[in-house]
Scaffold this motif. Structure first.
Motif, PDB file in Angstrom:
ATOM      1  N   ARG A   1      -5.543 -41.656  26.784  1.00 53.90           N
ATOM      2  CA  ARG A   1      -6.758 -41.650  27.603  1.00 53.90           C
ATOM      3  C   ARG A   1      -6.969 -43.062  28.141  1.00 53.90           C
ATOM      4  O   ARG A   1      -7.718 -43.859  27.596  1.00 53.90           O
ATOM      5  CB  ARG A   1      -7.949 -41.184  26.781  1.00 53.90           C
ATOM      6  CG  ARG A   1      -9.148 -40.791  27.631  1.00 53.90           C
ATOM      7  CD  ARG A   1     -10.238 -40.230  26.778  1.00 53.90           C
ATOM      8  NE  ARG A   1     -10.578 -41.109  25.666  1.00 53.90           N
ATOM      9  CZ  ARG A   1     -11.650 -40.958  24.906  1.00 53.90           C
ATOM     10  NH1 ARG A   1     -12.472 -39.966  25.134  1.00 53.90           N
ATOM     11  NH2 ARG A   1     -11.902 -41.787  23.912  1.00 53.90           N
ATOM     12  N   TYR A   2      -6.273 -43.363  29.254  1.00 53.56           N
ATOM     13  CA  TYR A   2      -6.292 -44.691  29.856  1.00 53.56           C
ATOM     14  C   TYR A   2      -7.035 -44.651  31.182  1.00 53.56           C
ATOM     15  O   TYR A   2      -7.130 -43.623  31.842  1.00 53.56           O
ATOM     16  CB  TYR A   2      -4.867 -45.180  30.146  1.00 53.56           C
ATOM     17  CG  TYR A   2      -4.109 -45.718  28.947  1.00 53.56           C
ATOM     18  CD1 TYR A   2      -4.606 -45.623  27.656  1.00 53.56           C
ATOM     19  CD2 TYR A   2      -2.867 -46.328  29.124  1.00 53.56           C
ATOM     20  CE1 TYR A   2      -3.893 -46.120  26.579  1.00 53.56           C
ATOM     21  CE2 TYR A   2      -2.150 -46.828  28.048  1.00 53.56           C
ATOM     22  CZ  TYR A   2      -2.675 -46.727  26.775  1.00 53.56           C
ATOM     23  OH  TYR A   2      -1.980 -47.223  25.722  1.00 53.56           O
ATOM     24  N   ARG A   3      -7.537 -45.820  31.583  1.00 53.29           N
ATOM     25  CA  ARG A   3      -8.032 -46.000  32.946  1.00 53.29           C
ATOM     26  C   ARG A   3      -7.029 -46.788  33.790  1.00 53.29           C
ATOM     27  O   ARG A   3      -6.985 -46.634  34.995  1.00 53.29           O
ATOM     28  CB  ARG A   3      -9.383 -46.727  32.951  1.00 53.29           C
ATOM     29  CG  ARG A   3     -10.562 -45.828  32.544  1.00 53.29           C
ATOM     30  CD  ARG A   3     -11.889 -46.550  32.714  1.00 53.29           C
ATOM     31  NE  ARG A   3     -13.019 -45.695  32.418  1.00 53.29           N
ATOM     32  CZ  ARG A   3     -13.644 -44.931  33.296  1.00 53.29           C
ATOM     33  NH1 ARG A   3     -13.233 -44.920  34.541  1.00 53.29           N
ATOM     34  NH2 ARG A   3     -14.659 -44.166  32.954  1.00 53.29           N
TER      35      ARG A   3
ATOM     36  N   GLU B   1      -7.489 -51.902  25.835  1.00 52.17           N
ATOM     37  CA  GLU B   1      -7.388 -50.652  26.577  1.00 52.17           C
ATOM     38  C   GLU B   1      -7.331 -49.432  25.667  1.00 52.17           C
ATOM     39  O   GLU B   1      -7.921 -48.396  25.968  1.00 52.17           O
ATOM     40  CB  GLU B   1      -6.143 -50.689  27.483  1.00 52.17           C
ATOM     41  CG  GLU B   1      -5.922 -49.434  28.305  1.00 52.17           C
ATOM     42  CD  GLU B   1      -7.046 -49.180  29.287  1.00 52.17           C
ATOM     43  OE1 GLU B   1      -7.458 -48.010  29.424  1.00 52.17           O
ATOM     44  OE2 GLU B   1      -7.519 -50.143  29.900  1.00 52.17           O
ATOM     45  N   GLU B   2      -6.615 -49.531  24.544  1.00 56.02           N
ATOM     46  CA  GLU B   2      -6.417 -48.350  23.707  1.00 56.02           C
ATOM     47  C   GLU B   2      -7.591 -48.079  22.769  1.00 56.02           C
ATOM     48  O   GLU B   2      -7.573 -47.081  22.046  1.00 56.02           O
ATOM     49  CB  GLU B   2      -5.127 -48.492  22.894  1.00 56.02           C
ATOM     50  CG  GLU B   2      -5.185 -49.538  21.790  1.00 56.02           C
ATOM     51  CD  GLU B   2      -4.892 -50.938  22.313  1.00 56.02           C
ATOM     52  OE1 GLU B   2      -4.695 -51.847  21.496  1.00 56.02           O
ATOM     53  OE2 GLU B   2      -4.870 -51.127  23.549  1.00 56.02           O
TER      54      GLU B   2
ATOM     55  N   PHE C   1      -7.619 -46.791  11.504  1.00 56.55           N
ATOM     56  CA  PHE C   1      -6.899 -47.762  10.682  1.00 56.55           C
ATOM     57  C   PHE C   1      -5.561 -48.141  11.303  1.00 56.55           C
ATOM     58  O   PHE C   1      -5.042 -49.248  11.081  1.00 56.55           O
ATOM     59  CB  PHE C   1      -6.696 -47.186   9.274  1.00 56.55           C
ATOM     60  CG  PHE C   1      -6.079 -48.137   8.297  1.00 56.55           C
ATOM     61  CD1 PHE C   1      -6.550 -49.438   8.160  1.00 56.55           C
ATOM     62  CD2 PHE C   1      -5.015 -47.744   7.501  1.00 56.55           C
ATOM     63  CE1 PHE C   1      -5.980 -50.324   7.259  1.00 56.55           C
ATOM     64  CE2 PHE C   1      -4.443 -48.619   6.592  1.00 56.55           C
ATOM     65  CZ  PHE C   1      -4.926 -49.904   6.474  1.00 56.55           C
ATOM     66  N   ASP C   2      -4.982 -47.229  12.104  1.00 56.41           N
ATOM     67  CA  ASP C   2      -3.673 -47.514  12.696  1.00 56.41           C
ATOM     68  C   ASP C   2      -3.726 -48.582  13.773  1.00 56.41           C
ATOM     69  O   ASP C   2      -2.686 -48.975  14.316  1.00 56.41           O
ATOM     70  CB  ASP C   2      -3.062 -46.237  13.274  1.00 56.41           C
ATOM     71  CG  ASP C   2      -3.953 -45.579  14.316  1.00 56.41           C
ATOM     72  OD1 ASP C   2      -5.072 -46.093  14.560  1.00 56.41           O
ATOM     73  OD2 ASP C   2      -3.541 -44.554  14.883  1.00 56.41           O
ATOM     74  N   VAL C   3      -4.937 -49.093  14.100  1.00 55.48           N
ATOM     75  CA  VAL C   3      -5.026 -50.169  15.087  1.00 55.48           C
ATOM     76  C   VAL C   3      -4.406 -51.455  14.559  1.00 55.48           C
ATOM     77  O   VAL C   3      -3.951 -52.309  15.329  1.00 55.48           O
ATOM     78  CB  VAL C   3      -6.497 -50.400  15.494  1.00 55.48           C
ATOM     79  CG1 VAL C   3      -7.273 -51.090  14.384  1.00 55.48           C
ATOM     80  CG2 VAL C   3      -6.593 -51.199  16.781  1.00 55.48           C
TER      81      VAL C   3
ATOM     82  N   SER D   1      -4.830 -41.519  33.536  1.00 57.78           N
ATOM     83  CA  SER D   1      -4.590 -42.479  34.620  1.00 57.78           C
ATOM     84  C   SER D   1      -3.302 -42.111  35.342  1.00 57.78           C
ATOM     85  O   SER D   1      -3.167 -40.989  35.823  1.00 57.78           O
ATOM     86  CB  SER D   1      -4.544 -43.906  34.070  1.00 57.78           C
ATOM     87  OG  SER D   1      -3.543 -44.028  33.072  1.00 57.78           O
ATOM     88  N   GLY D   2      -2.360 -43.012  35.452  1.00 52.03           N
ATOM     89  CA  GLY D   2      -1.118 -42.747  36.170  1.00 52.03           C
ATOM     90  C   GLY D   2       0.002 -43.591  35.618  1.00 52.03           C
ATOM     91  O   GLY D   2      -0.153 -44.330  34.632  1.00 52.03           O
TER      92      GLY D   2
END
Length: 682
Positions: A436-438, A207-208, A233-235, A467-468
Motif C-alpha cells: 500500500r504505497y503512494r 513509506e512502508e 515488530f518486523d519493522v 501506486s505504480g
C-alpha cells in the motif's frame, strides 16, 4: 716414411663432417623448437592460471561487496529507525496552504509548430531556374499555411484544456476555503478530516509505515481523540550483518540479538507516538487543539484469544503547554513518553503485551471519522486497514475462481496472500504480496518477490500496489513468472468482479496534464545498447500510437537526434555501451503508447554487411543518476537482414511502461522498417 691420403678420401671425410654438422644443427633446431613450445605452453598455463585467479578474485570481491552492501542497508535501516523522531521534527509542518493549488498552468508550448516555414530565397536560384523557384515557393507557402492551421487547432485545444483545468483548480480552492472556515468555527468533522490528513500526508513517516487512523473531536474540551496504527515488530531487521564465506561460497547472516531488537522496537513505538503528537500540534493553525489523546495500536493476533484484534501498545494524553516544553530532538523516547508525559508503553511489545487505552474516539459521543471512507462509499484503498486491504485482495482472487487465503503476519516470509489457480495448464500456486504505497514501488520489492517465489517453490508471484511501477521493475520482471498490478489496474479489477475500492478521497479526479508540456529533464531513463560482432549500426527510436509513428519528427535517428519536445533524444553512450537514448517516459506526448527501438546497418560504414554478426545484444536501463535498473535481452540478427526491431516499451492501462521483446527483421534496411510504421520515404 709418411703416407698421405689421396684427395677422394679427404673430400669424403669433409662431406661426412658437413653432414654431421647439418644433423647437429637440425637436432638443435628441433630441440630449440620443443623448448620454445614448452616455454609458450608454460606461459599460456601461467596466463590461464593468472586469469583464473583474477576471475576468482573478482567473483569473491563481488560477493564480498554484495554482502557489505546488504550490511550497509541493514545499518542504514537501523539508523533510520533510531533517528525517526529527530528526522521527523525537521520535516515541515502540515498546513492549509498545502491544500490549495496555485492558479498556474503550463504555458502554451507549440514546439516545432511555433517555427515559421523558411521561404526560398530567389537569390539562391540562378539563371533559368525561375520555374524551380516558383515551385519551391508554392510548396513553402502551402507548408506554412498547413503549419498555421495546425498551430491554430493546437492553440484551441490548449485553450480548452486551460479553461477546464483552471475551473478545476478554482473549484478545489473554494472547497479548501470552506474547510478553513469550518476549522475556524471548530466544526468536529472538519477538524478530524484536517488533522487526519496532517498525519497521513506527513513526510516524516517512512513509506512502508502504516497510516490508518480513526478519530473524533470534543469541541468543548478542544480535545482530539484518535487511534493511530503503529508498525509491527518486523519493522526492525532480524538480521544484523551479512558476511561472505568463500570456502562455502555462500553468504552467512548474523542474527540481531533479540534483546537489541526488542529494545529498538519499543523505542520506535515511543518515537511514533511522540512524532504523531508533534505533527498534530505543529499543524494546528487555528488553536483547535488544547490536548490530544492518542492510542497507538497494531493489528495482530491477540495472544489471549488467538483472534485478530487491535492491540494498544502505547497510549498518552498530552496538553499543548506540557508538550511545548519538550525538546524532542534530545529526549529518550520511551522515558519521555512514560515518565515525562505520564503515558503507557508496552513492556514487551514484541509479544503483543497490550496496555490500557486512554479515552477512545467512541467515547467522545460524536461521530467517529475513520480515514478511508464510510460504508456508503467505495473504501479508499490508501486509508484502509492493512488487514482489510489484504482481505480485499484475497477476495479478488476468489472472485476470479481461485482459492485464496491470507497468511499470518508472523513468519510469513513476505507472503500476504496465497492463492491456488485450479487451471490444469496455466494454474498452480501463486504468491501474492500487497504494497500500500503512494510512491512508485522500487525495483527491490520486485526482486524480493521473485526470491520469495523461488524459495517457496511457487508457480507465480503477483505484486499488488496502490501506486505504480517504474521501467526498472518491468525490466526485472520481464521473462519471469511475475505479474505487477498497479493501483489503477486494481481498481478496475475490483469493479469488474463486483468489489469496491478507490484511490484517494471520493470525488477527486486525477490531475489533467497539458496536451504536450515540456518534459521534466530530471525525470528520465537512459537506454544503453551494446552488442557483439564487428558491425556498425544505427540505433533508432519511434514514438508511436499503436503501430503508427506520431509524425516524422517523432522518428529519432542519426539525422534527427531528438523529438520536438525533447522527450526522446540520442545521447553519448556510457562506457560499455555502443549507443544510448534518453527517454522521459512520463512526459511523452499524450497520444503516445509505444516506444519502438530499432537497429539498422550503417550503409556508409558497412554497405555490404547484414545482421548475421549482430549477437549478444542487450539494452541496459538506467535512471537519471546513472544507476542501473535492469538489463533487457534482445534477439540476435539473421543473415540477409539489414534492420531489426529490438523491442518496444508499451504503455499499460495504469500509465506504466513495460518492455516487449521484438525480433522482426527487414532485408530492405531501415527504409523498409520505418515505412511499416507510417513514415514515407522519398
Amino acid at each position: 716414411m709418411t703416407r698421405r691420403s689421396n684427395g677422394l678420401i679427404g673430400i669424403w671425410a669433409e662431406a661426412q663432417r658437413a653432414q654431421h654438422r647439418q644433423q647437429e644443427l637440425r637436432h638443435r633446431t628441433v630441440l630449440q623448437q620443443q623448448r620454445e613450445q614448452e616455454r609458450q605452453q608454460r606461459a599460456a598455463e601461467r596466463e590461464a592460471a593468472r586469469l583464473d585467479r583474477e576471475r576468482r578474485a573478482a567473483y569473491r570481491q563481488g560477493r564480498e561487496a554484495e554482502a557489505r552492501r546488504r550490511t550497509e542497508e541493514l545499518e542504514a535501516r537501523v539508523a533510520e529507525l533510531e533517528g525517526l523522531l529527530r528526522t521527523g521534527c525537521a520535516a515541515p509542518a502540515f498546513g492549509t496552504a498545502r491544500l490549495a493549488e496555485p492558479e498556474v498552468l503550463e504555458p502554451f508550448a507549440p514546439g516545432h509548430l511555433g517555427q515559421p516555414t523558411l521561404m526560398p530565397d530567389p537569390a539562391h536560384y540562378g539563371f533559368g531556374r525561375r520555374a524551380q523557384y516558383e515551385r519551391d515557393l508554392r510548396a513553402a507557402q502551402a507548408a506554412e499555411a498547413q503549419r498555421q492551421h495546425q498551430l491554430a487547432a493546437y492553440r484551441q485545444q490548449y485553450d480548452q484544456w486551460a479553461a477546464s483545468r483552471l475551473a478545476q483548480i478554482r473549484q478545489h480552492n473554494a472547497g479548501v476555503a470552506e474547510l478553513v472556515t469550518a476549522l475556524r468555527e471548530g466544526d468536529p468533522e472538519a477538524v478530524v478530516e484536517y488533522f487526519s490528513a496532517a498525519l497521513y500526508a506527513s513526510s516524516a513517516w517512512p513509506e512502508e509505515f502504516p497510516h490508518q487512523v480513526s478519530a473524533a473531536y470534543d469541541p468543548g474540551a478542544r480535545q482530539l481523540v484518535l487511534e493511530w496504527e503503529l508498525p509491527g515488530f518486523d519493522v526492525v531487521p532480524e538480521v544484523k550483518s551479512v558476511r561472505y564465506m568463500p570456502t562455502a561460497d555462500q553468504e552467512k547472516e548474523t542474527a540481531r540479538p533479540v534483546t537489541q531488537r526488542r529494545a529498538l522496537y519499543r523505542d520506535v513505538l515511543a518515537q511514533c507516538v511522540l512524532l504523531a503528537v508533534r505533527e498534530l500540534f505543529a499543524s494546528d493553525e487555528f488553536g483547535a487543539l488544547e490536548s490530544v489523546v492518542l492510542n497507538g495500536f497494531v493489528d495482530d493476533h491477540d495472544p489471549a484469544t488467538g483472534r485478530r484484534a487491535r492491540l494498544v501498545l502505547a497510549a498518552v494524553t498530552v496538553d499543548r503547554t506540557a508538550f511545548g516544553r519538550l525538546h524532542l530532538e534530545q529526549v529518550s523516547a520511551p522515558d519521555c513518553l512514560v515518565d515525562g508525559l505520564g503515558g503507557r508503553l508496552s513492556a514487551r511489545p514484541d509479544q503483543r503485551t497490550a496496555v490500557r487505552p486512554e479515552r477512545t474516539p467512541g467515547e467522545v459521543g460524536r461521530g467517529v471519522v475513520s480515514h478511508g471512507g464510510g460504508e456508503d462509499d467505495d473504501p479508499d484503498l490508501f486509508g484502509m486497514d492493512p488487514v482489510a486491504f489484504e482481505a480485499l485482495v484475497a477476495e479478488l482472487f476468489r472472485a476470479r475462481g481461485m482459492q485464496a487465503v491470507m497468511t499470518t503476519r508472523s513468519n510469513d516470509g513476505g507472503v500476504d496472500v496465497e492463492a491456488l489457480d485450479p487451471d490444469p495448464i496455466s494454474g498452480g500456486r501463486i504468491i501474492v504480496q500487497v504494497k500500500r504505497y503512494r510512491k512508485t514501488v522500487p525495483p527491490t520489492a520486485v526482486r524480493d518477490l521473485f526470491g520469495t517465489v523461488q524459495g517457496a517453490g511457487a508457480n507465480k508471484g503477483v505484486l499488488v500496489t496502490t501506486s505504480g511501477f517504474g521501467p526498472g521493475s518491468y525490466a526485472f520482471a520481464n521473462g519471469k513468472p511475475l505479474t505487477l498490478v498497479t493501483g489503477e489496474e486494481l481498481v478496475g479489477l475490483l469493479a469488474q468482479h463486483g468489489l469496491r475500492g478507490r484511490l484517494g478521497p471520493a470525488g477527486t479526479a486525477p490531475r489533467t496534464a497539458c496536451p504536450e508540456p515540456e518534459p521534466d529533464t530530471d525525470d528520465h531513463n537512459v537506454l544503453g545498447m551494446s552488442w557483439s560482432g564487428g558491425v556498425a549500426l544505427d540505433v533508432c527510436a519511434l514514438v508511436c500510437s499503436g503501430s503508427r509513428v506520431l509524425s516524422d519528427d517523432h522518428f529519432v535517428f542519426y539525422n534527427n537526434p531528438r523529438t520536438p519536445d525533447g522527450t526522446v533524444r540520442s545521447v553519448d553512450p556510457l562506457p560499455g555501451d555502443k549507443a544510448a537514448l534518453r527517454v522521459a517516459f512520463d512526459a511523452l506526448p499524450r497520444g503516445a503508447d509505444r516506444l519502438v527501438l530499432a537497429a539498422a546497418i550503417d550503409p556508409e560504414v558497412n554497405p555490404e554487411a547484414d545482421l548475421s554478426r549482430f549477437t549478444d545484444a542487450r539494452i541496459r536501463l538506467s535512471d537519471a543518476a546513472g544507476t542501473e535498473l535492469g538489463q533487457l535481452e534482445v534477439s540476435d540478427g539473421r543473415p540477409g537482414e539489414t534492420a531489426l526491431v529490438l523491442g518496444s516499451f508499451r504503455k499499460r492501462s495504469g500509465g506504466n511502461w513495460d518492455f516487449v521483446v521484438g525480433g522482426k527483421g527487414y532485408p530492405g534496411g531501415l527504409e523498409a522498417l520505418v515505412q511499416e510504421y507510417g513514415i514515407e520515404v522519398a
